[in-house]
Enzyme design. Structure first.
Site, mmCIF file in Angstrom:
data_model
loop_
_atom_site.group_PDB
_atom_site.id
_atom_site.type_symbol
_atom_site.label_atom_id
_atom_site.label_comp_id
_atom_site.label_asym_id
_atom_site.label_seq_id
_atom_site.Cartn_x
_atom_site.Cartn_y
_atom_site.Cartn_z
ATOM 1 N N GLU A 1 35.405 47.713 47.290
ATOM 2 C CA GLU A 1 35.891 46.495 47.936
ATOM 3 C C GLU A 1 36.091 46.801 49.412
ATOM 4 O OE1 GLU A 1 38.287 44.439 44.267
ATOM 5 O OE2 GLU A 1 39.262 46.117 45.298
ATOM 6 N N ASP B 1 37.464 33.002 37.611
ATOM 7 C CA ASP B 1 38.734 33.653 37.949
ATOM 8 C C ASP B 1 39.879 32.822 37.392
ATOM 9 O OD1 ASP B 1 37.332 35.622 39.384
ATOM 10 O OD2 ASP B 1 37.261 34.337 41.157
#
Length: 247
Positions: A8, A128
């Site tokens: 990330e 999500d």
């Protein structure tokens, strides 16, 4: 089960975020390009790269992302900021093996369905979930549509996978998150990639036996060294079936 070791990025650095909060990054002092190469050397067949700056509309990591894609030695599943056809097409042309799309799929599902048909096995749908609600815009806004209805709306779309993240995993623990993901996976006709539920090696073993889950994202646990990648990759492999011996 395919494991997707994950980098990330924020400001050119490897980070982890708590519940997606961009202003509270945990910084890992490692070279992202070298880390990607390490994933391949450990035996990973895929990796995921999430660009948090792109999620916020900033393209400052572009050169680094391209370098990682070209240097990793394995296909890269790229996530972060895919809000237009042009951006999807651009990154596929730059060599991304897959792109992960969430918010755009809520805003313009017809476009994402069209992209999936044009780029078979290269579009991953991001689902999500927090407190049972579908979240978009980097986990900051909830939707009226339920996660189940959202998944069903793409049932006939040739997606590469559906990546399901239970955002509550950071505060509720793995068992509850695996339950959320397994429930949604049971309704999917597309392979599911579980995200955010691997905190230790035992979680890999649990996920391997969840019906419908064909992959899992492995991120923070690699960087804080609660999971060894080579061990996890071996654990994710199917168990050999016993065969009868014939005399």
């Amino acid at each position: 089960m395919i494991l997707y070791p994950t980098i990330e990025l924020q400001g050119g650095r490897c980070v982890s975020l708590y519940r997606g909060r961009l202003d509270e990054p945990q910084i890992w002092h490692v070279d992202p390009v070298e880390k990607a190469r390490e994933f391949a050397q450990a035996g990973a067949s895929w990796m995921q790269l999430t660009d948090f700056d792109a999620l916020a509309g900033n393209d400052r990591n572009r050169a680094l992302v391209i370098e990682i894609i070209r240097a990793a030695g394995i296909p890269v599943q790229l996530a972060g900021g895919f809000r237009s056809r042009e951006r999807v097409e651009d990154w596929i042309e730059q060599g991304a093996g897959r792109v992960v799309i969430g918010t755009l799929a809520v805003q313009d599902p017809a476009l994402v369905q069209e992209l999936a048909k044009y780029y078979p096995d290269q579009i991953v749908l991001a689902v999500d979930v927090m407190d049972g609600k579908l979240m978009v815009e980097g986990w900051t806004q909830s939707c009226a549509i339920t996660p189940e209805a959202f998944i069903e709306s793409f049932a006939q779309t040739p997606l590469a996978a559906i990546k399901i993240t239970d955002i509550n995993t950071d505060i509720e623990g793995t068992e509850a998150s695996i339950g959320v993901i397994s429930g949604l996976a049971a309704a999917c006709r597309t392979p599911v990639i579980a995200s955010g539920v691997i905190h230790g090696i035992d979680d890999v073993a649990r996920l391997k036996y969840v019906p419908g889950v064909s992959g899992a994202v492995l991120g923070r646990a690699l960087f804080n060294r609660t999971v060894d990648l080579e061990t996890a990759l071996k654990m994710a492999q199917p168990e050999p079936e016993e065969t009868a011996e014939f005399l």
